[in-house]
Design a protein around this motif. Structure first.
Motif, PDB file in Angstrom:
ATOM      1  N   GLN A 118     -28.070 -16.008  33.196  1.00  0.00           N
ATOM      2  CA  GLN A 118     -29.453 -15.882  32.720  1.00  0.00           C
ATOM      3  C   GLN A 118     -30.248 -17.154  32.985  1.00  0.00           C
ATOM      4  OE1 GLN A 118     -28.607 -14.649  28.702  1.00  0.00           O
ATOM      5  NE2 GLN A 118     -28.949 -12.489  29.219  1.00  0.00           N
ATOM      6  N   ALA A 119     -29.635 -18.301  32.749  1.00  0.00           N
ATOM      7  CA  ALA A 119     -30.306 -19.579  33.025  1.00  0.00           C
ATOM      8  C   ALA A 119     -30.545 -19.726  34.532  1.00  0.00           C
ATOM      9  CB  ALA A 119     -29.475 -20.746  32.501  1.00  0.00           C
ATOM     10  N   MET A 120     -29.595 -19.282  35.325  1.00  0.00           N
ATOM     11  CA  MET A 120     -29.726 -19.354  36.781  1.00  0.00           C
ATOM     12  C   MET A 120     -30.886 -18.484  37.250  1.00  0.00           C
ATOM     13  SD  MET A 120     -28.014 -20.712  39.326  1.00  0.00           S
ATOM     14  CE  MET A 120     -27.871 -20.533  41.057  1.00  0.00           C
ATOM     15  N   TYR A 121     -30.998 -17.283  36.688  1.00  0.00           N
ATOM     16  CA  TYR A 121     -32.096 -16.396  37.061  1.00  0.00           C
ATOM     17  C   TYR A 121     -33.446 -17.017  36.685  1.00  0.00           C
ATOM     18  CZ  TYR A 121     -35.320 -12.562  37.372  1.00  0.00           C
ATOM     19  OH  TYR A 121     -36.410 -11.799  37.694  1.00  0.00           O
ATOM     20  N   ARG A 122     -33.543 -17.566  35.482  1.00  0.00           N
ATOM     21  CA  ARG A 122     -34.799 -18.203  35.061  1.00  0.00           C
ATOM     22  C   ARG A 122     -35.154 -19.364  35.983  1.00  0.00           C
ATOM     23  NH1 ARG A 122     -32.593 -17.129  30.025  1.00  0.00           N
ATOM     24  NH2 ARG A 122     -31.833 -19.263  29.788  1.00  0.00           N
TER      25      ARG A 122
END
Length: 151
Positions: A118-122
């Protein structure tokens, strides 16, 4: 005799198996191959670039983190092992371009980055926005349900 015939058919079938589609080349339909899900399987699933720009983001045992950028206008697919190089390439795209994420059904490749997916996507979405790029509202999904048998 029947077993020899059957063995010959199996051998012949295996010998004639096509190689995996080549990333960055055109397939039989003329579409650019962006990614191959399930390479080495009897029915590899091909993600064909059908939008102006497409990305595949994943991590594998063989390559580690991999970031793929497809550009239909340039008829090119580039793979990056370094996120900063990938972002630099994104910065070369025209402002206002729409980037489509290509993924698979069931378990998205993006989840390969778990637990930081999720952090990578953001981070990816923010890096696109900083460069004036838009993310497509919906990803392009390649069905991989037919992954049943190794070649």
């Amino acid at each position: 005799m029947l077993s020899l015939l059957a063995a010959g058919l199996v051998w012949s079938f295996r010998e004639k198996q096509p190689a995996d589609p080549v990333i960055g080349s055109a397939d039989a339909s003329g579409a650019l191959v962006l990614h191959v899900f399930s390479p080495g399987m009897r029915n590899p699933n091909v993600a064909r670039l059908t939008t102006d720009y497409g990305v595949v983001l994943y991590r594998s045992r063989e390559k580690g983190a991999t970031f793929v950028l497809g550009d239909r206008g340039k008829n090119s697919v580039r793979e990056f092992g370094d996120y900063s190089d990938f972002v630099k390439a994104l910065g070369e795209l025209p402002s206002g371009s729409v980037i489509t994420i290509y993924d698979r059904c069931q378990m998205p490749r993006f989840f390969d980055f778990y637990p930081v997916h999720q952090a990578m996507y953001r981070m990816f979405a923010n890096d696109c926005a900083k460069r004036g790029l838009k993310l497509a509202e919906h990803p392009k999904i390649t069905c991989t349900c037919s992954e049943t048998e190794w070649r």
